[in-house]
Scaffold this active site. Structure first.
Site: not given
Length: 433
Positions: A82, A161, A168, A183, A187
């Site tokens: 990520h 999310d 947000r 968040s 995922k």
């Protein structure tokens, strides 16, 4: 459970119990808590923060608000990467085929462009026919057949999310470390992974511009991943200049093709080898990062990584003729050279402005309704520390709209600083945790 008491506790910097966090998210997801109360909770978290236990509880609540993919029937170590986002950051398209070619499984749930940063899904969808929306059964099938899959978040994955992020976005609570962490991780953990490599960006083109903020986010992501008993390594990497040379969706695909064919060496290749090497180390395919890097190089030199890239495109519906013969791809209507206006050394770039310039050209979205032009973008041939001569072509701009090039050029001209003396090249990998 009393929602007002939970908000008050967090406002007063008290630790919430796991049960309170789970109740809060579950109730909001089911519509039992109004937006204004959950917004108040988000603002309390923004100012008061959350510790590791609370952040893990929030991640768990969001994770189990939907389906968690079970890949246990497919043999092999499942590993993903990520990135927190940057300009020209296309490493996913390089490391997924490298790691899959070396025998690990790479199930990836990726995102779209956000603000000035590009999105993996938008890059992939520049390949005609490529499908980023797969059913969960097709997702598993592609992993089993190909060893790697790259899709977007489905409605079944971490639905909390999506609801929370929408709030947000309109309540000025995006830049919160625990909210960012939960968040991302809700995922990533839903993918069915055994391990994760994190690439946390810092610099003018990153969301975390300051190194200390990037380190804080990396630690939060690392600790949360560990709390779910997953193997994890975090890299903190430079985003003070675009990664690689190409910015824009199809342009970035072209650069990945060159890298995977072994025809180009630059900072993009260096970072990709490190991230892929770390993934192979965590997956048990290499005994160290260094061994993983060498194995990654072998996957490129042998042609196996490029062959795997072609398999990914094929299994997700992409038209291979454009990969085999990129000259068949439609050309942008307008192309213009970027000319150096002075002699000297490139000493800094405002990477954020490079990202915004690519959006101006049509490579991203200024509003939710905007269509992306996959042909639009920038090729920038220089790196910080390089010598430049006045009148030299240092880049190229591409767009289907003439006046967009003028706007983008204005941004880029103001985004570069030159010096008469040599400038130090930025360190690409600042820290490995």
């Amino acid at each position: 459970m009393n929602i007002v008491e939970i908000i008050r506790k967090k406002r007063n910097k008290e630790e919430l119990t796991k049960e309170e966090v789970l109740y809060l998210v579950k109730s909001f997801t089911k519509g039992k808590i109004p937006d204004y109360q959950f917004s108040a909770f988000l603002m309390a978290v923004y100012f008061s923060g959350m510790n590791t236990i609370e952040t893990a509880a929030l991640t768990e609540a969001m994770l189990y608000s939907g389906k968690v993919i079970d890949l246990s029937l497919i043999p092999g170590f499942k590993i993903d990467k990520h990135s927190t986002g940057g300009v020209g950051d296309k490493t996913s398209l390089i490391i997924a085929p490298i790691v899959a070619a070396a025998g690990a499984l790479v199930p990836m749930i990726s995102g779209r462009g956000l603000g000035h940063t590009g999105g993996t899904l938008d890059k992939l969808e520049s390949v005609p026919g490529f499908r980023t929306s797969l059913s969960l059964s097709d997702y598993k099938l592609v992993v089993k057949k190909c060893g790697a899959v790259l899709i977007g978040q489905t409605k079944d994955i971490a639905p909390a999310d999506k609801l929370i992020y929408a709030l947000r976005d309109v309540t000025a609570t995006v830049e919160s470390i625990p909210l960012i962490t939960s968040s991302i991780m809700s995922k990533k953990l839903a993918e069915g992974i055994d391990g994760l490599v994190l690439d946390v960006k810092t610099g003018s083109g990153a969301f975390m511009r300051e190194l200390k903020d990037a380190e804080e986010l990396a630690s939060s992501l690392l600790n949360t991943t560990k709390s779910f008993n997953k193997k994890v390594t975090a890299f903190i990497t430079d985003m003070n200049q675009p990664l690689g040379n190409n910015i824009g969706n199809w342009l970035e695909i072209l650069e990945c093709i060159d890298i995977l064919k072994g025809e180009k060496e630059n900072d993009l290749l260096e970072l990709s080898l490190n991230l892929a090497g770390s993934m192979l180390n965590l997956a048990g395919k290499a005994d160290s990062l260094e061994e993983g890097i060498e194995l990654s190089k072998q996957m490129i030199s042998s042609g196996k990584a490029y062959s795997k890239f072609m398999d990914i495109i094929k299994y997700q519906g992409g038209d291979l003729k454009y990969i085999n013969n990129p000259s068949l791809y439609p050309s942008p209507r307008f192309t213009e050279d970027l000319i150096a206006e002075e002699d000297g050394y490139l000493c800094s770039t405002d990477c954020y402005q490079f990202g915004m310039a690519s959006l101006e050209l049509g490579a991203g979205r200024m509003t939710k309704e905007d269509d992306i032009d996959p042909k639009a973008g920038i090729i920038f041939n220089k790196k910080i520390g390089d010598k430049v001569k006045k009148g030299e072509v240092i880049g190229h701009l591409f767009s289907d709209v003439r006046n967009k090039i003028d706007k983008a050029k204005g941004r880029l001209t103001g985004a570069m600083e030159f010096s008469n003396s040599k400038c130090k090249k930025p360190e690409l990998i600042k820290k490995i945790i």
